[in-house]
Motif scaffolding. Structure first.
Motif, PDB file in Angstrom:
ATOM      1  N   THR A  62      -9.937  11.666  94.665  1.00  0.00           N
ATOM      2  CA  THR A  62     -10.162  11.157  96.031  1.00  0.00           C
ATOM      3  C   THR A  62     -11.647  10.905  96.250  1.00  0.00           C
ATOM      4  O   THR A  62     -12.035   9.971  96.965  1.00  0.00           O
ATOM      5  N   LYS A  63     -12.487  11.716  95.630  1.00  0.00           N
ATOM      6  CA  LYS A  63     -13.938  11.527  95.753  1.00  0.00           C
ATOM      7  C   LYS A  63     -14.379  10.226  95.090  1.00  0.00           C
ATOM      8  O   LYS A  63     -15.310   9.560  95.540  1.00  0.00           O
ATOM      9  N   GLY A  64     -13.696   9.836  94.009  1.00  0.00           N
ATOM     10  CA  GLY A  64     -14.061   8.623  93.293  1.00  0.00           C
ATOM     11  C   GLY A  64     -13.400   7.368  93.820  1.00  0.00           C
ATOM     12  O   GLY A  64     -13.756   6.257  93.408  1.00  0.00           O
ATOM     13  N   TYR A  65     -12.466   7.509  94.746  1.00  0.00           N
ATOM     14  CA  TYR A  65     -11.706   6.374  95.282  1.00  0.00           C
ATOM     15  C   TYR A  65     -12.630   5.379  95.985  1.00  0.00           C
ATOM     16  O   TYR A  65     -13.535   5.765  96.727  1.00  0.00           O
ATOM     17  N   LEU A  66     -12.400   4.088  95.736  1.00  0.00           N
ATOM     18  CA  LEU A  66     -13.154   3.019  96.403  1.00  0.00           C
ATOM     19  C   LEU A  66     -12.232   2.352  97.421  1.00  0.00           C
ATOM     20  O   LEU A  66     -11.331   1.605  97.060  1.00  0.00           O
ATOM     21  N   SER A  67     -12.454   2.640  98.690  1.00  0.00           N
ATOM     22  CA  SER A  67     -11.502   2.232  99.720  1.00  0.00           C
ATOM     23  C   SER A  67     -11.549   0.746 100.030  1.00  0.00           C
ATOM     24  O   SER A  67     -10.642   0.223 100.685  1.00  0.00           O
ATOM     25  N   CYS A  68     -12.598   0.028  99.598  1.00  0.00           N
ATOM     26  CA  CYS A  68     -12.626  -1.439  99.717  1.00  0.00           C
ATOM     27  C   CYS A  68     -12.117  -2.075  98.431  1.00  0.00           C
ATOM     28  O   CYS A  68     -11.243  -2.942  98.462  1.00  0.00           O
ATOM     29  N   ALA A  69     -12.717  -1.665  97.320  1.00  0.00           N
ATOM     30  CA  ALA A  69     -12.404  -2.269  96.021  1.00  0.00           C
ATOM     31  C   ALA A  69     -11.196  -1.567  95.403  1.00  0.00           C
ATOM     32  O   ALA A  69     -11.332  -0.695  94.538  1.00  0.00           O
ATOM     33  N   ILE A  70     -10.016  -1.942  95.836  1.00  0.00           N
ATOM     34  CA  ILE A  70      -8.783  -1.315  95.345  1.00  0.00           C
ATOM     35  C   ILE A  70      -8.555  -1.722  93.887  1.00  0.00           C
ATOM     36  O   ILE A  70      -8.741  -2.878  93.506  1.00  0.00           O
ATOM     37  N   LEU A  71      -8.146  -0.751  93.077  1.00  0.00           N
ATOM     38  CA  LEU A  71      -7.882  -0.966  91.650  1.00  0.00           C
ATOM     39  C   LEU A  71      -9.018  -1.751  90.965  1.00  0.00           C
ATOM     40  O   LEU A  71      -8.809  -2.833  90.407  1.00  0.00           O
ATOM     41  N   PRO A  72     -10.229  -1.224  90.988  1.00  0.00           N
ATOM     42  CA  PRO A  72     -11.369  -1.948  90.408  1.00  0.00           C
ATOM     43  C   PRO A  72     -11.299  -2.005  88.886  1.00  0.00           C
ATOM     44  O   PRO A  72     -10.647  -1.182  88.240  1.00  0.00           O
ATOM     45  N   THR A  73     -11.988  -2.994  88.327  1.00  0.00           N
ATOM     46  CA  THR A  73     -12.073  -3.152  86.878  1.00  0.00           C
ATOM     47  C   THR A  73     -13.538  -3.307  86.480  1.00  0.00           C
ATOM     48  O   THR A  73     -14.258  -4.123  87.068  1.00  0.00           O
ATOM     49  N   ASP A  74     -13.974  -2.515  85.496  1.00  0.00           N
ATOM     50  CA  ASP A  74     -15.321  -2.694  84.955  1.00  0.00           C
ATOM     51  C   ASP A  74     -15.379  -4.014  84.206  1.00  0.00           C
ATOM     52  O   ASP A  74     -14.475  -4.332  83.412  1.00  0.00           O
ATOM     53  N   ILE A  75     -16.442  -4.768  84.414  1.00  0.00           N
ATOM     54  CA  ILE A  75     -16.573  -6.069  83.764  1.00  0.00           C
ATOM     55  C   ILE A  75     -16.629  -5.922  82.249  1.00  0.00           C
ATOM     56  O   ILE A  75     -16.108  -6.766  81.505  1.00  0.00           O
ATOM     57  N   SER A  76     -17.205  -4.828  81.775  1.00  0.00           N
ATOM     58  CA  SER A  76     -17.301  -4.603  80.326  1.00  0.00           C
ATOM     59  C   SER A  76     -15.942  -4.362  79.686  1.00  0.00           C
ATOM     60  O   SER A  76     -15.795  -4.433  78.460  1.00  0.00           O
ATOM     61  N   ASP A  77     -14.911  -4.070  80.518  1.00  0.00           N
ATOM     62  CA  ASP A  77     -13.564  -3.836  79.992  1.00  0.00           C
ATOM     63  C   ASP A  77     -12.684  -5.087  80.050  1.00  0.00           C
ATOM     64  O   ASP A  77     -11.508  -5.041  79.699  1.00  0.00           O
ATOM     65  N   MET A  78     -13.238  -6.190  80.506  1.00  0.00           N
ATOM     66  CA  MET A  78     -12.452  -7.432  80.603  1.00  0.00           C
ATOM     67  C   MET A  78     -12.348  -8.119  79.241  1.00  0.00           C
ATOM     68  O   MET A  78     -13.053  -7.770  78.291  1.00  0.00           O
ATOM     69  N   SER A  79     -11.507  -9.119  79.194  1.00  0.00           N
ATOM     70  CA  SER A  79     -11.442  -9.960  78.000  1.00  0.00           C
ATOM     71  C   SER A  79     -12.634 -10.910  78.018  1.00  0.00           C
ATOM     72  O   SER A  79     -13.258 -11.125  79.063  1.00  0.00           O
ATOM     73  N   ILE A  80     -12.931 -11.499  76.874  1.00  0.00           N
ATOM     74  CA  ILE A  80     -14.064 -12.414  76.809  1.00  0.00           C
ATOM     75  C   ILE A  80     -13.822 -13.649  77.679  1.00  0.00           C
ATOM     76  O   ILE A  80     -14.766 -14.204  78.277  1.00  0.00           O
ATOM     77  N   GLU A  81     -12.564 -14.074  77.839  1.00  0.00           N
ATOM     78  CA  GLU A  81     -12.258 -15.216  78.696  1.00  0.00           C
ATOM     79  C   GLU A  81     -12.547 -14.886  80.161  1.00  0.00           C
ATOM     80  O   GLU A  81     -13.092 -15.714  80.909  1.00  0.00           O
ATOM     81  N   GLN A  82     -12.169 -13.675  80.570  1.00  0.00           N
ATOM     82  CA  GLN A  82     -12.433 -13.262  81.952  1.00  0.00           C
ATOM     83  C   GLN A  82     -13.939 -13.112  82.199  1.00  0.00           C
ATOM     84  O   GLN A  82     -14.441 -13.477  83.266  1.00  0.00           O
ATOM     85  N   PHE A  83     -14.648 -12.583  81.200  1.00  0.00           N
ATOM     86  CA  PHE A  83     -16.098 -12.479  81.321  1.00  0.00           C
ATOM     87  C   PHE A  83     -16.726 -13.859  81.491  1.00  0.00           C
ATOM     88  O   PHE A  83     -17.594 -14.067  82.348  1.00  0.00           O
ATOM     89  N   LYS A  84     -16.295 -14.803  80.685  1.00  0.00           N
ATOM     90  CA  LYS A  84     -16.838 -16.161  80.772  1.00  0.00           C
ATOM     91  C   LYS A  84     -16.546 -16.791  82.131  1.00  0.00           C
ATOM     92  O   LYS A  84     -17.356 -17.559  82.666  1.00  0.00           O
ATOM     93  N   ALA A  85     -15.383 -16.460  82.686  1.00  0.00           N
ATOM     94  CA  ALA A  85     -15.045 -16.990  84.005  1.00  0.00           C
ATOM     95  C   ALA A  85     -16.024 -16.474  85.061  1.00  0.00           C
ATOM     96  O   ALA A  85     -16.526 -17.243  85.899  1.00  0.00           O
ATOM     97  N   LEU A  86     -16.314 -15.193  85.001  1.00  0.00           N
ATOM     98  CA  LEU A  86     -17.289 -14.614  85.931  1.00  0.00           C
ATOM     99  C   LEU A  86     -18.683 -15.177  85.684  1.00  0.00           C
ATOM    100  O   LEU A  86     -19.435 -15.461  86.627  1.00  0.00           O
ATOM    101  N   ARG A  87     -19.055 -15.304  84.430  1.00  0.00           N
ATOM    102  CA  ARG A  87     -20.369 -15.846  84.088  1.00  0.00           C
ATOM    103  C   ARG A  87     -20.515 -17.273  84.613  1.00  0.00           C
ATOM    104  O   ARG A  87     -21.598 -17.695  85.007  1.00  0.00           O
ATOM    105  N   GLY A  88     -19.402 -18.007  84.638  1.00  0.00           N
ATOM    106  CA  GLY A  88     -19.442 -19.345  85.184  1.00  0.00           C
ATOM    107  C   GLY A  88     -19.796 -19.364  86.656  1.00  0.00           C
ATOM    108  O   GLY A  88     -20.381 -20.324  87.153  1.00  0.00           O
ATOM    109  N   LEU A  89     -19.458 -18.284  87.376  1.00  0.00           N
ATOM    110  CA  LEU A  89     -19.779 -18.185  88.797  1.00  0.00           C
ATOM    111  C   LEU A  89     -21.194 -17.660  89.029  1.00  0.00           C
ATOM    112  O   LEU A  89     -21.929 -18.175  89.875  1.00  0.00           O
ATOM    113  N   TYR A  90     -21.554 -16.626  88.269  1.00  0.00           N
ATOM    114  CA  TYR A  90     -22.801 -15.903  88.549  1.00  0.00           C
ATOM    115  C   TYR A  90     -23.961 -16.279  87.632  1.00  0.00           C
ATOM    116  O   TYR A  90     -25.119 -16.026  87.976  1.00  0.00           O
TER     117      TYR A  90
END
Length: 711
Positions: A62-90
């Motif tokens: 409960t202490k670690g729960y993120l009440s805005c970011a539900i079910l968060p994902t670390d970017i380093s744990d994504m697939s390379i395609e998902q990383f590239k998609a984010l990189r395309g935005l940022y």
């Protein structure tokens, strides 16, 4: 919104190296909030999954729960395609992000990437300032509140207000201007002309955020949207939101005495303006409408009408309840029903506070309905030093010095550990200390003489500090005995009770206080030249009498550091009172003379050092490293302040390369001296870049194109 996908030199492999480097630095303080936030994604996911399975969520989760970011994902744990998609935005600004929430993650897979509207914002008063202002109120120093707010206004924007505002995408980014309702808080503090003052604060923040965004993503545009343009109250948006979460409030437990806390009240509901920009069901629609009306050309150029997701990029700790209220997540996930008396008392207290009750109701509603709201979140690692978020906590030593009158109020905003528009040049000079280790080529005799003088300087400073403390104690004794003499009226009264509330001793309770004062009294006399008429026998009697007298003191009330005493004594103590008062008065005078003598010796030693410095041409920064003035830590990197600034410029290729190199050096085998020399050489290479970037962010001027793209 983005018009097209941006180019970036950042690779997935390099991003993972940066994550590893961050973990290396932050893990030096594994129990501090920075490391906790950077690694809390797994805790937050597990907490939500247990809730969905209707299982009890343990306290750690409960202490670690993120009440805005539900079910968060670390970017380093994504697939390379998902990383590239984010990189395309940022683009390279992606180096600042650590995680995204479930809504954003699903959008990466299922929607056109450009159809997001990136937003952010900043508080007029940061968490550290709120804590300082609360401390002034709790310590009964309201006289400091208005002057401190004026100091804040002169210093803004702070570095953490700028870095925490948003992570810039290519194209349109929105910074919310919170002049309203922040100026209402300023009025509560007693500030006249509050609205104008707060607007000036946001003028400064916005200008700096625009420049910092241009560095993160050179093709970004930041538009400023005041909260009032959203018209959330008049058009019924806040009331509509209340209707969605009010049943969750009732589930907490309705007390008829506190019924006014549960109903909708627009005057008390100001915090919901901020909450709506995080979780409002129509925030995307509202923002698109404002942009179309006020910026039609931008709206059409960037196809904002196609935006399908409202993204809030914020510090990870801002994606949930404030840290001191993290226990509320237990209610969000496990409900309010409990047999725990402590929790029941907290809930009873909670139900009296309007903002907390309504905030809690909103969190409970959002966890079950987040996927129906067109909002997403991106969490960043903000400005960190010594394992803590700089925007969250004041530096305790500075705050205590101000409260005790040992430092001016301005020191809280002028400290190099609170970088801001007013002191950034001073901060840059301080950062230069991390770029060299002193190397001197001098004779052995000269070097020996320098060592002797430096050692003598340290000893004198230690004595002076001890005697300053001693004088402080004697002044308190003096006040104590003056009060004692004033309250004894005649010898016919055998017993007298006196309350003294001016005696100050921190973190000492009961019998510990008596032992401490007696022990202190002994040590004081070891440091002071003996008076002519004070033999050992007299001193022993005085010491014994002091112990007897103090044994009659009892603590009747304690409020933090201030202790109120009630003393019972009889008239037999009068003789001792006269003698001890006389002793304190005389010793106080002697101490001042001795202190002045030591200060004179210190000045002579420093003059001798300066004389040698002139002859062998040691640079001033090298001299400061040799002396004990403002020492800096090269290692560990968690305590290296220069590294804290590097972490906020990792979108610059040369800086992220250097940052990874520093963490590799720290892990190498070898002497600390060798590693420190390597680290300072690396810092020396990127210092001119960081200096130029900081000056551009705070002061403006020509865009530092060469430094931004340095490799």
């Amino acid at each position: 919104m983005t018009k097209k996908i941006t180019d970036s030199a950042l690779t997935f492999e390099e991003y993972k190296k940066l994550v590893s480097a961050n973990l290396t630095v932050l893990s030096h303080y594994p129990n501090n909030c920075a490391f906790f936030d950077y690694t809390r994604t797994d805790l937050a996911r597990k907490a939500y999954k247990l809730y969905k399975k209707r299982k009890l969520v343990p306290k750690l989760l409960t202490k670690g729960y993120l009440s805005c970011a539900i079910l968060p994902t670390d970017i380093s744990d994504m697939s390379i395609e998902q990383f590239k998609a984010l990189r395309g935005l940022y683009g390279d600004a992606l180096t600042r992000l650590r995680l995204i929430d479930d809504n954003f993650f699903k959008h990466l897979k299922n929607a056109t990437l450009e159809n997001v509207l990136n937003t952010g914002g900043a508080c007029a008063i940061e968490s550290t300032d709120t804590k300082i202002l609360n401390t002034f109120r709790n310590k009964k120093r309201p006289d400091l509140i208005i002057p401190y707010i004026k100091e804040i206004a002169k210093a803004t924007p702070t570095w953490s207000q700028i870095t925490g505002a948003l992570v810039a995408m290519r194209g349109v980014n929105v910074m919310y201007d919170e002049t309203y309702p922040w100026y209402l808080r300023f009025e509560q503090y007693g500030i006249t002309g509050a609205e104008k003052l707060v607007k000036q604060i946001y003028d400064g923040i916005y200008s700096a955020v625009v420049r910092y965004a241009k560095l993160q993503n050179p093709e970004s545009t930041v538009i400023r949207i005041p909260f009032t343009d959203l018209n959330l109250e008049n058009d019924g948006s806040l009331r509509e939101l209340y209707e969605l979460y009010k049943e969750n409030i009732r589930s907490i437990g309705l007390d008829k005495k506190n019924k006014s806390v549960f109903i909708y009240n627009s005057d008390l509901n100001k915090k919901m303006w901020v909450e709506y920009t995080y979780r409002g069901p129509r925030i995307l629609e509202k923002l698109k409408g404002v942009l179309q009306k006020k910026y039609p050309k931008v709206f059409d150029t960037y196809n904002i009408n196609k935006a399908a997701l409202h993204i809030r990029s914020k510090q990870i700790d801002h994606l949930t309840i404030e840290r001191q209220d993290s226990w509320l997540c237990d209610i969000v996930l496990n409900g309010s029903s409990t047999n725990n008396q402590m929790k029941n008392r907290k809930i009873t207290h909670l139900l009296k506070m309007y903002n907390k009750v309504h905030g809690l109701g909103l969190l409970m509603w959002f966890k079950d309905n987040y996927s129906t709201v067109p909002v997403g979140f991106a969490g960043m690692l903000d400005f960190v030093y010594e394992g803590s978020m700089v925007h969250e906590y004041p530096r305790k030593t500075l705050l205590e010095d101000v409260l005790q009158g040992k430092a001016p109020l301005q020191s809280l905003t002028d400290s190099v550990f609170r970088p801001n528009a007013a002191n950034i040049k001073k901060v840059i000079l301080f950062l230069k200390k991390y770029t060299y280790t002193p190397k001197l080529t001098v004779s052995k005799d000269t070097l020996s003489n320098i060592d002797r003088l430096i050692s003598q300087e340290k000893k004198l400073l230690n004595k002076i500090n001890n005697l300053n403390l001693l004088l402080f104690d004697f002044e308190l004794y003096n006040r104590l005995w003056m009060r004692y003499r004033e309250r004894v009226n005649g010898k016919n009264q055998l017993v007298k009770q006196v309350t003294i509330n001016t005696f100050y001793y921190k973190n000492i309770h009961g019998s510990e206080l008596f032992r401490s004062l007696v022990r202190r009294y002994k040590y004081d006399h070891l440091l002071i030249p003996s008076g002519k008429n004070k033999d050992d026998e007299w001193r022993r009697k005085a010491e014994s009498s002091l112990g007897s007298f103090l044994s009659k003191i009892t603590i009747t009330h304690e409020n933090q550091a201030k202790i109120e005493f009630s003393m019972m004594f009889n008239t037999d103590d009068d003789v001792f009172g006269d003698k001890l008062y006389d002793l304190v008065r005389k010793e106080f005078v002697i101490d001042k003379d001795y202190l002045n003598k030591l200060k004179g010796e210190l000045a002579d030693v420093r003059n001798s050092i300066n004389s040698i410095v002139t002859k062998i041409e040691i640079s001033v920064p090298q001299l400061e490293l040799l002396s004990n003035k403002e020492p800096v830590h090269i290692l560990p990197l968690a305590d290296n302040y220069f590294v804290s600034f590097m972490q906020q410029f990792l979108f610059v290729p040369s800086i992220r390369t250097a940052y990874i190199e520093l963490t590799v050096i720290e892990q190498e085998k070898g002497s600390i001296k060798e590693k420190e020399e390597k680290i300072t050489k690396t810092c020396q290479k990127v210092f001119p870049i960081i200096e130029k970037l900081l000056l551009y962010v705070f002061k403006g001027g020509v865009y530092p194109h060469q430094e931004r793209y340095s490799v």
